[in-house]
Enzyme design. Structure first.
Site, PDB file in Angstrom:
ATOM      1  N   SER A 260       4.857  -5.450  -2.598  1.00  0.00           N
ATOM      2  CA  SER A 260       4.995  -4.011  -2.802  1.00  0.00           C
ATOM      3  C   SER A 260       5.651  -3.376  -1.570  1.00  0.00           C
ATOM      4  CB  SER A 260       3.632  -3.392  -3.120  1.00  0.00           C
ATOM      5  OG  SER A 260       3.780  -2.126  -3.701  1.00  0.00           O
TER       6      SER A 260
ATOM      7  N   GLY B 164       0.809  -1.211   0.000  1.00  0.00           N
ATOM      8  CA  GLY B 164       0.000   0.000   0.000  1.00  0.00           C
ATOM      9  C   GLY B 164       0.840   1.257   0.000  1.00  0.00           C
TER      10      GLY B 164
END
Length: 561
Positions: free
Chosen positions: A212, A133
């Site tokens: 990520s 995120g």
């Protein structure tokens, strides 16, 4: 422009299942060091019991909200571990909504979710999955690899950690030391060491994985002295400890910059700046345009290098320096990225094209320090020519557009780390490039190039709503990828002896061999992305900008918006 399209870009639709009230036989009560805990059979995975909303630490609130986490609560009566949709405060952005339906944002948001197989086995492997995120959004159960637990020999833990300014404001003061979000992650790992045996897990067999920003997190955790001994294997999925997003170059400048955006002007007075952040409500600090300002290839609030004097510091030295000295535990690592990490940027091609043609130097990574404007233009022209030739950025060189963003955001940083790991004597880094593409999947304009996008290997591992309707090729690929991840979690090797999969040796300093995870698995011996990687190696050797900690005294400075 909404910059965040490169920060996570692992977004998936969130489904909140309407559940029937559980019957008595659906509950499982366990006795833990915190007290008795009751979980229930997962309605979407009947081979698991789910324990939601377990407080693994206590987040300070109010004026103390940037301090390290406090101990977790304990209780005497049974605690019903049901999902209350608690998430940490975060940005609300129109482009990507990373919040679940009916979510409850609160400052004390440090909860874990534990998925326990329906088995009599104990002392089984543990997987801690760190959500992505961009360090500014997401929550523990955003993506969950429950099907990875079908064999009933892994306990899964997901969790929240503080985000954005809440988690990564770094002033180097007693009240705002920095890296609260990373200290949350360490608190979770300590909680696992103390509690996971009660859930059937082995605290001496813990794998940390993430996608990520979660990938950047677990790669950083391997370098942190405060995290040593808390885990034993690492799976970073599309994000490395040297990525431009991973570390703030100058955390004081970042803090001053956002404060000025929010109309606070006394930015050179550290006491006033600290008081501004401590007293301003988080919802006001999550300024919705904060990611649309200066940087095309970096974030603002992310982990930082802390001052040497800080107690409980997460990181007091740059990742590059730690890697170069080899001063880290050399744990088995399953390390890689998707072949076209930058493909998602095509959604913004028409918006970025004129900006890139007008002033390409704006798109150079912010971890480069080029003092001379003349030299900066020369480097910028060199990079643009490398990816786009002597033509303007346009329709006929879109692949160069994809490759550029792939390299500057994810692939080069990870390949640089692979080289440094090997040079430091690390002999158990298993490198891959994920390139599988569903040839039957339609291309949705403006995405006109087919290829594996950011975190696509993650989507092969985690659960998906339409998985049972997928093609035979996709099902087989998911089965293979999950087998590789399962092998690594259990043995520290993606392909252990006796496996039917191709042999997979560790990578060396030449960034080879590596496994191509495509329509077929193929071990390749040439260096991965050699030409592109050497190109950036040369630039970073000359211009790399080391991150700095916040200073002891605040210099006079002017922050230009």
């Amino acid at each position: 422009m909404k910059l965040m399209f490169v920060l996570l870009l692992c977004a998936a639709a969130v489904c909140i299942t309407c559940e029937q009230p559980p019957s008595d036989e659906d509950w499982l009560e366990l006795h833990t060091p915190q007290g008795p805990v009751r979980g229930r059979r997962d309605p979407n995975a009947d081979h698991l019991y789910a324990f939601h909303n377990i407080p693994y630490a206590t987040a300070p609130v109010g004026k103390d909200k940037y301090k390290p986490p406090l101990p977790a609560p304990v209780w005497e009566k049974p605690y019903d571990a049901i999902n209350k949709n608690i998430i940490c405060p975060q940005y609300t952005l129109q482009l990507y909504n990373l919040k679940p339906k009916n979510s409850v944002e609160q400052e004390d948001c440090l909860i874990a979710n534990v998925y326990v197989p329906d088995t009599r086995k104990t002392n089984i492997s543990v997987l801690v999955y760190v959500h992505g995120g961009g360090f500014f959004g997401g929550y523990g159960d955003f993506l969950t690899p429950k099907r990875l637990l079908k064999s009933k020999d892994i306990v899964l833990v997901t969790f929240n950690y503080r985000l954005g300014v809440h988690g990564f404001l770094c002033l180097g003061t007693e009240n705002v030391p920095g890296n609260a979000g990373m200290k949350d992650q360490i608190a979770l790992l300590r909680w696992v060491q103390k509690n996971i045996a009660s859930y059937g897990g082995n605290p001496n067999d813990v794998t940390i994985a993430g996608y990520s920003a979660g990938s950047m997190s677990v790669d950083l955790l391997m370098l942190s002295k405060s995290a040593e001994g808390l885990f034993h294997k690492v799976i970073p999925e599309s994000g490395g400890n040297l990525a431009t997003y991973t570390i703030q170059r100058d955390p004081l400048e970042v803090a001053q910059y956002q404060a000025k955006l929010l109309n606070f002007t006394n930015i050179d007075d550290i006491h006033a700046l600290e008081e501004f952040y401590r007293t301003t409500p988080l919802e006001q600090l999550y300024y919705t345009d904060i990611l649309s300002t200066r940087f095309y290839s970096s974030a603002l609030f992310s982990p930082c290098v802390e001052r040497e004097t800080e107690d409980e510091a997460f990181l007091t030295e740059s990742p590059l320096s730690i890697l170069q000295r080899g001063s880290f535990k050399k744990l088995p690592v399953l390390y890689g990225f998707a072949a076209m990490e930058g493909r998602g940027r095509l959604a913004f091609f028409e918006m970025l094209k004129p900006k890139m043609n007008q002033n390409f130097s704006d798109f150079l990574p912010n971890d480069l320090k080029i003092d001379s404007e003349k030299e900066r233009r020369e480097v910028s022209d060199k990079v643009k020519t490398f990816y786009f030739g002597d033509k303007p950025v346009g329709e006929d060189n879109k692949l160069g557009f994809v490759n550029f963003f792939t390299d500057v955001t994810f692939s080069h940083a990870m390949l640089w780390s692979v080289k440094l790991y090997a040079e430091a004597g690390h002999k158990s880094v298993y490198l891959y490039e994920y390139s599988f593409v569903d040839e039957n999947a339609p291309l949705v304009p403006p995405i006109t190039i087919r290829g594996a996008d950011h975190c696509d290997q993650t989507f092969a591992v985690v659960d998906s709503l339409d998985e049972d309707l997928a093609s035979v090729e996709v099902k087989n690929m998911k089965k293979t990828i999950r087998q590789i991840w399962h092998n690594f979690i259990k043995t520290g090797k993606p392909v252990p002896e006796g496996s039917s999969l191709p042999a997979w040796p560790a990578a060396g300093a030449a960034r080879a061999p590596y496994m191509s995870l495509g329509q077929e698995l193929e071990l390749r011996h040439e260096p991965l992305l050699e030409t592109r990687t050497l190109f950036w190696d040369d630039i970073y050797q000359k211009y790399y900008l080391q991150p700095i900690p916040p200073p002891e005294r605040i210099p006079n400075s002017r922050i230009e918006l």
